[in-house]
Design a protein around this motif. Structure first.
Motif, PDB file in Angstrom:
ATOM      1  N   UNK A  48       0.842  -1.200   0.000  1.00 44.90           N
ATOM      2  CA  UNK A  48       0.000   0.000   0.000  1.00 44.90           C
ATOM      3  C   UNK A  48       0.879   1.253   0.000  1.00 44.90           C
ATOM      4  N   UNK A  49       1.943   1.248   0.802  1.00 47.00           N
ATOM      5  CA  UNK A  49       2.869   2.385   0.807  1.00 47.00           C
ATOM      6  C   UNK A  49       3.486   2.585  -0.568  1.00 47.00           C
ATOM      7  N   UNK A  50       3.852   1.499  -1.216  1.00 46.94           N
ATOM      8  CA  UNK A  50       4.422   1.591  -2.554  1.00 46.94           C
ATOM      9  C   UNK A  50       3.414   2.129  -3.557  1.00 46.94           C
ATOM     10  N   UNK A  51       2.181   1.686  -3.440  1.00 43.34           N
ATOM     11  CA  UNK A  51       1.125   2.155  -4.346  1.00 43.34           C
ATOM     12  C   UNK A  51       0.855   3.643  -4.168  1.00 43.34           C
ATOM     13  N   UNK A  52       0.984   4.138  -2.952  1.00 45.87           N
ATOM     14  CA  UNK A  52       0.769   5.564  -2.676  1.00 45.87           C
ATOM     15  C   UNK A  52       1.768   6.423  -3.456  1.00 45.87           C
ATOM     16  N   UNK A  53       2.947   5.870  -3.702  1.00 49.89           N
ATOM     17  CA  UNK A  53       3.978   6.627  -4.402  1.00 49.89           C
ATOM     18  C   UNK A  53       3.660   6.849  -5.878  1.00 49.89           C
ATOM     19  N   UNK A  54       2.651   6.172  -6.397  1.00 52.84           N
ATOM     20  CA  UNK A  54       2.222   6.353  -7.783  1.00 52.84           C
ATOM     21  C   UNK A  54       0.713   6.584  -7.794  1.00 52.84           C
ATOM     22  N   UNK A  55       0.273   7.807  -7.417  1.00 53.63           N
ATOM     23  CA  UNK A  55      -1.154   8.086  -7.245  1.00 53.63           C
ATOM     24  C   UNK A  55      -2.060   7.685  -8.419  1.00 53.63           C
ATOM     25  N   UNK A  56      -1.643   7.860  -9.683  1.00 54.60           N
ATOM     26  CA  UNK A  56      -2.556   7.483 -10.769  1.00 54.60           C
ATOM     27  C   UNK A  56      -2.917   5.994 -10.801  1.00 54.60           C
ATOM     28  N   UNK A  57      -2.065   5.132 -10.251  1.00 54.44           N
ATOM     29  CA  UNK A  57      -2.353   3.698 -10.277  1.00 54.44           C
ATOM     30  C   UNK A  57      -2.724   3.146  -8.900  1.00 54.44           C
TER      31      UNK A  57
END
Length: 102
Positions: free
Chosen positions: A75-84
């Protein structure tokens, strides 16, 4: 930044034994993008636990902690790429849910 460097940048730093288990779980997924690697490792770890005879034993707790950490990091990693973000977290939820039905 590769996944190992990314993990080392997380705060607070997990205990060494937990980090070792996380890195072991990730060892088969290091070539995928960050969030995908974390999701793959978490799903694999959870599937192994769910399908093992000792899933309800105390010894599985440490593996469950590692899976929890991998999901949190995904989830933290996903936050770093807001469009995805939505796409990645929806995929993660779907994969985790599929484990219980397989």
């Amino acid at each position: 930044m590769d996944i190992k460097e990314w993990l080392q940048s997380r705060r607070p730093v997990p205990p060494a034994q937990l980090m070792s288990r996380i890195e072991f779980a990730l060892s088969e997924s290091l070539s995928a993008p960050l969030t995908d690697s974390l999701i793959d490792a978490a799903a694999r770890n959870l599937a192994e636990i769910a399908h093992s005879k000792g899933a309800n034993e105390r010894g599985a707790a440490f593996d469950l902690l590692a899976a929890d950490a991998l999901i949190t990091y995904a989830v933290e990693g996903a936050i770093e790429d807001p469009p995805t973000f939505t796409e990645k977290t929806d995929a993660m939820i779907k994969r985790v849910a599929e484990i219980s039905s397989s």
